[in-house]
Design a protein around this motif. Structure first.
Motif, short mmCIF file in Angstrom:
data_model
loop_
_atom_site.label_atom_id
_atom_site.label_comp_id
_atom_site.label_asym_id
_atom_site.label_seq_id
_atom_site.Cartn_x
_atom_site.Cartn_y
_atom_site.Cartn_z
N GLU A 229 44.37 51.79 69.53
CA GLU A 229 44.60 52.26 70.90
C GLU A 229 43.97 51.32 71.91
O GLU A 229 44.33 51.34 73.08
CB GLU A 229 44.02 53.66 71.08
N ARG A 230 43.03 50.51 71.47
CA ARG A 230 42.22 49.77 72.43
C ARG A 230 42.38 48.26 72.33
O ARG A 230 41.75 47.53 73.07
CB ARG A 230 40.75 50.13 72.23
N ALA A 231 43.23 47.80 71.41
CA ALA A 231 43.34 46.35 71.22
C ALA A 231 43.86 45.67 72.48
O ALA A 231 44.81 46.14 73.11
CB ALA A 231 44.27 46.04 70.04
N ILE A 232 43.23 44.58 72.82
CA ILE A 232 43.77 43.71 73.85
C ILE A 232 44.52 42.59 73.14
O ILE A 232 44.45 42.46 71.91
CB ILE A 232 42.66 43.16 74.77
N TRP A 233 45.21 41.77 73.92
CA TRP A 233 46.10 40.79 73.30
C TRP A 233 45.34 39.91 72.30
O TRP A 233 45.81 39.67 71.19
CB TRP A 233 46.76 39.92 74.36
N PHE B 273 52.45 44.52 69.44
CA PHE B 273 51.42 44.79 70.44
C PHE B 273 51.90 45.85 71.42
O PHE B 273 52.96 45.71 72.01
CB PHE B 273 51.07 43.50 71.18
N ARG B 274 51.11 46.93 71.55
CA ARG B 274 51.32 47.97 72.54
C ARG B 274 52.77 48.43 72.62
O ARG B 274 53.39 48.36 73.69
CB ARG B 274 50.80 47.54 73.89
N GLY B 275 53.26 48.91 71.50
CA GLY B 275 54.57 49.54 71.50
C GLY B 275 55.74 48.61 71.63
O GLY B 275 56.86 49.06 71.88
N ASP C 219 41.76 51.16 64.65
CA ASP C 219 41.04 52.41 64.48
C ASP C 219 41.41 53.17 63.21
O ASP C 219 40.57 53.80 62.60
CB ASP C 219 41.36 53.35 65.67
N THR C 220 42.67 53.12 62.88
CA THR C 220 43.20 53.96 61.81
C THR C 220 43.93 53.08 60.81
O THR C 220 44.71 52.21 61.21
CB THR C 220 44.16 55.03 62.37
N TRP C 221 43.70 53.34 59.52
CA TRP C 221 44.27 52.54 58.45
C TRP C 221 44.98 53.44 57.44
O TRP C 221 44.55 54.56 57.18
CB TRP C 221 43.17 51.77 57.73
N ARG D 26 50.97 61.87 65.43
CA ARG D 26 51.39 61.42 66.75
C ARG D 26 52.38 60.30 66.55
O ARG D 26 52.50 59.75 65.46
CB ARG D 26 50.21 60.95 67.61
N THR D 27 53.06 59.95 67.60
CA THR D 27 54.01 58.84 67.53
C THR D 27 53.27 57.52 67.74
O THR D 27 52.15 57.48 68.26
CB THR D 27 55.10 58.98 68.60
N PHE D 28 53.93 56.44 67.33
CA PHE D 28 53.33 55.13 67.55
C PHE D 28 53.19 54.84 69.04
O PHE D 28 52.21 54.23 69.47
CB PHE D 28 54.17 54.04 66.88
N GLY D 29 54.19 55.28 69.82
CA GLY D 29 54.12 55.13 71.26
C GLY D 29 53.72 53.72 71.67
O GLY D 29 54.36 52.75 71.29
N ARG D 30 52.64 53.63 72.44
CA ARG D 30 52.17 52.34 72.92
C ARG D 30 50.99 51.82 72.10
O ARG D 30 50.27 50.94 72.54
CB ARG D 30 51.78 52.46 74.39
N LEU D 31 50.83 52.36 70.91
CA LEU D 31 49.80 51.82 70.03
C LEU D 31 50.15 50.40 69.61
O LEU D 31 51.33 50.04 69.54
CB LEU D 31 49.66 52.69 68.78
N THR D 32 49.15 49.64 69.30
CA THR D 32 49.35 48.36 68.63
C THR D 32 49.34 48.64 67.12
O THR D 32 48.44 49.33 66.63
CB THR D 32 48.25 47.37 68.99
N VAL D 33 50.33 48.15 66.44
CA VAL D 33 50.45 48.36 65.00
C VAL D 33 50.33 47.02 64.29
O VAL D 33 51.04 46.07 64.64
CB VAL D 33 51.80 49.01 64.64
N GLY D 34 49.44 46.96 63.35
CA GLY D 34 49.23 45.72 62.63
C GLY D 34 49.41 45.89 61.13
O GLY D 34 49.24 46.98 60.58
#
Length: 126
Positions: free
Chosen positions: A100-104, A52-54, A114-116, A27-35
């Protein structure tokens, strides 16, 4: 579900630069938070940077602020961690992760993700 693959690590000298890549598939990164997190030998995993969120905001640990940056190439579905002025204390295994679920307030914690990826070793010699 997204799958992540990091690359770009290596052995460098103090003051050198490296660019780590985190490529996503499924899937694309889209609005995921990437860390980006790192773990040095004998130490706990530590937050390095996040988008944060895309792209709503970007954040960096104090220890890397001004030296590291993050960017995204949507065409390649890849997030980059550009590291400059590397120091021996930057030596660690670097991993990217998505949430997908991280808040600020939670994006700085590993348990919010969720995924590493499998990680890539960065070694900075003095």
């Amino acid at each position: 579900q997204v799958q992540l693959l990091e690359s770009g690590g290596g052995l460098v000298q103090t003051g050198d630069s490296l660019r780590l890549s985190c490529a996503a598939s499924g899937r694309t990164f889209g609005r995921l938070t990437v860390g980006w997190f790192r773990q040095a030998p004998g130490k706990e995993r530590a937050f390095v940077a996040s988008i944060f969120r895309g792209g709503q905001s970007t954040h960096f640990a104090d220890s890397v602020k001004g030296r590291f940056s993050m960017s995204t190439d949507n065409g390649k579905n890849t997030v980059y961690l550009q590291m400059t002025d590397l120091k021996p204390e930057d030596t660690a295994v670097y991993s990217c992760a998505t949430s997908e679920r991280a808040i600020w307030s939670s994006q700085f914690r590993a348990d919010a993700y969720d995924t590493w990826g499998q990680g890539t070793q960065v070694t900075v010699s003095s």
